[in-house]
Design a protein around this motif. Structure first.
Motif, PDB file in Angstrom:
ATOM      1  N   THR A 152      83.956  27.388 -20.052  1.00  0.00           N
ATOM      2  CA  THR A 152      84.407  28.469 -20.930  1.00  0.00           C
ATOM      3  C   THR A 152      85.856  28.843 -20.630  1.00  0.00           C
ATOM      4  O   THR A 152      86.350  28.646 -19.516  1.00  0.00           O
ATOM      5  CB  THR A 152      83.534  29.725 -20.772  1.00  0.00           C
ATOM      6  OG1 THR A 152      83.766  30.301 -19.477  1.00  0.00           O
ATOM      7  CG2 THR A 152      82.062  29.403 -20.922  1.00  0.00           C
ATOM      8  N   PRO A 156      82.343  33.947 -17.790  1.00  0.00           N
ATOM      9  CA  PRO A 156      80.989  33.997 -18.340  1.00  0.00           C
ATOM     10  C   PRO A 156      80.265  35.292 -17.984  1.00  0.00           C
ATOM     11  O   PRO A 156      80.513  35.899 -16.942  1.00  0.00           O
ATOM     12  CB  PRO A 156      80.300  32.780 -17.716  1.00  0.00           C
ATOM     13  CG  PRO A 156      81.084  32.486 -16.487  1.00  0.00           C
ATOM     14  CD  PRO A 156      82.493  32.879 -16.781  1.00  0.00           C
ATOM     15  N   LEU A 166      75.375  33.983 -23.883  1.00  0.00           N
ATOM     16  CA  LEU A 166      76.380  33.372 -24.743  1.00  0.00           C
ATOM     17  C   LEU A 166      76.612  34.173 -26.031  1.00  0.00           C
ATOM     18  O   LEU A 166      77.204  33.661 -26.982  1.00  0.00           O
ATOM     19  CB  LEU A 166      75.961  31.941 -25.106  1.00  0.00           C
ATOM     20  CG  LEU A 166      75.972  30.945 -23.935  1.00  0.00           C
ATOM     21  CD1 LEU A 166      75.416  29.598 -24.376  1.00  0.00           C
ATOM     22  CD2 LEU A 166      77.375  30.779 -23.371  1.00  0.00           C
ATOM     23  N   VAL A 169      79.965  34.039 -28.023  1.00  0.00           N
ATOM     24  CA  VAL A 169      80.743  32.882 -27.583  1.00  0.00           C
ATOM     25  C   VAL A 169      80.684  31.787 -28.647  1.00  0.00           C
ATOM     26  O   VAL A 169      79.607  31.450 -29.140  1.00  0.00           O
ATOM     27  CB  VAL A 169      80.210  32.341 -26.237  1.00  0.00           C
ATOM     28  CG1 VAL A 169      80.982  31.089 -25.826  1.00  0.00           C
ATOM     29  CG2 VAL A 169      80.320  33.407 -25.158  1.00  0.00           C
ATOM     30  N   ASP A 206      85.616  28.429 -28.086  1.00  0.00           N
ATOM     31  CA  ASP A 206      86.194  28.863 -26.811  1.00  0.00           C
ATOM     32  C   ASP A 206      85.322  28.471 -25.624  1.00  0.00           C
ATOM     33  O   ASP A 206      85.543  28.944 -24.504  1.00  0.00           O
ATOM     34  CB  ASP A 206      86.470  30.376 -26.804  1.00  0.00           C
ATOM     35  CG  ASP A 206      85.320  31.193 -27.371  1.00  0.00           C
ATOM     36  OD1 ASP A 206      85.595  32.250 -27.958  1.00  0.00           O
ATOM     37  OD2 ASP A 206      84.150  30.756 -27.225  1.00  0.00           O
ATOM     38  N   ALA A 207      84.351  27.607 -25.881  1.00  0.00           N
ATOM     39  CA  ALA A 207      83.496  27.085 -24.815  1.00  0.00           C
ATOM     40  C   ALA A 207      82.904  25.761 -25.283  1.00  0.00           C
ATOM     41  O   ALA A 207      82.787  25.503 -26.487  1.00  0.00           O
ATOM     42  CB  ALA A 207      82.390  28.076 -24.474  1.00  0.00           C
TER      43      ALA A 207
END
Length: 337
Positions: A152, A156, A166, A169, A206-207
């Motif tokens: 990530t 996190p 998540l 995310v 973004d992850a």
């Protein structure tokens, strides 16, 4: 034509026929191949080195012509290409065609190594499933023993049970872990690995999950600053071969290819264990933070991953009319209690 001339003609014809027969008997088999990932990735380098080994040892017997990677045939289109005989052989993650061969999830969630699966009959069972369901041979599990992290760009977060949260995310998805991400209620976007760098750069995601190795080759570490512990699943990269093309090879070609693939199954497993250590050390040197869950959170996280893979496999098999025997067989061979 005199008697002498007739005899000479017959002798010449017989010699010519014998020469043609000998030439045909010793003609090299030609095999076309592609690979799912770009050439700069360690997995493709393994495959190309294995092909070089086959070609060196197969002079006069068999030669493999590599047509390229995803630039030649899209990575998600390659399974159909080898099934349909467009190419003879493909180096590819099994999850890319898991809907057709659900048994591949046994490799994803396996607790055995490729070497152990080869010894206990798992490799043979996997090959048979591929032949029956997809018309291809599954020759070997290459670069096994490598797991996955979720990486990530932001620190996190964890829920009240200590499991990765998540929520909010934007996560790049992939067939191998889609069921797991669904179980985590993640917001996902599916895309080939070759498109992820631009997606990270633009903030589309973004992850992303990726294996313990190769992140720096993709340059994703320019954006990813955190790796979630523990790692989960296994790489399921294999070599599959069109069944009709395989049957058309000479026995010598078949034996050589099988022998070399099995040798590289072990060699690549051993080599990748060292690569995992080296890549982690370099990522930490570059500032990557490996963020661990609590023991309880880690156990719940891994259980969620395991249940997602085995559950997907069982559901797909049931939809195909399997009576449960294939599921039980794979579970016993790849996840012995």
């Amino acid at each position: 034509m005199t008697m002498f001339n007739r005899l000479a003609f017959r002798a010449t014809t017989a010699v010519a026929a014998l020469a043609l027969t000998a030439t045909a008997a010793f003609a090299e088999d030609r095999v076309s191949a592609t690979h799912a990932f770009p050439t700069f990735l360690v997995y493709t380098k393994t495959f190309l080195a294995m092909v070089d080994d086959i070609n060196e040892r197969g002079k006069g017997i068999v030669q493999i012509d590599v047509r390229g990677g995803p630039e030649a045939i899209g990575m998600f289109q390659q399974p159909a290409a080898v099934r349909d005989g467009v190419v003879d052989m493909v180096h590819i993650p099994g999850s890319f065609y898991g809907a057709s061969v659900p048994e591949i999830d046994a490799m994803v969630a396996a607790t055995v190594t490729p070497l152990e699966a080869r010894a206990n009959g798992g490799a043979a069972a996997m090959d048979m499933a591929h032949q029956e369901r997809f018309g291809v041979r599954h020759l070997g599990w290459i670069d096994g023993g490598v797991k996955f992290h979720i990486y990530t760009s932001t620190e996190p977060k964890f829920d009240e049970n200590g499991v990765l949260d998540l929520t909010g995310v934007k996560l790049r998805d992939n067939p191998i872990y889609h069921a797991f991400f669904e179980a985590l209620n993640a917001t996902t976007a599916s895309m080939p690995a070759t498109e992820v760098y631009a997606a990270l750069e633009k903030g589309v995601v973004d992850a992303a999950a990726w294996t313990e190795i190769g992140l720096m080759d993709l340059k994703w570490d320019e954006f990813m600053k955190y790796a979630v512990e523990p790692p989960f699943y296994n790489t399921d990269i294999g070599v599959i071969f069109n069944k009709e093309s395989w049957d058309a090879l000479s026995p010598e070609s078949q034996e050589l290819i099988e022998q070399v693939v099995i040798e590289w199954e072990e060699k690549s497993y051993n080599d990748r264990q060292e690569t995992v250590k080296a890549d982690r050390a370099e990522l930490e040197k570059r500032g990557m933070q490996f963020v661990a869950m609590s023991d309880e959170g880690a156990a719940a996280y891994l259980k969620l991953a395991e249940d997602a893979a085995w559950g997907r496999m069982e559901t797909r098999l049931q939809e195909m009319g399997d009576d449960g025997s294939s599921y039980e067989t794979m579970r016993k061979l790849y996840h012995p209690e």
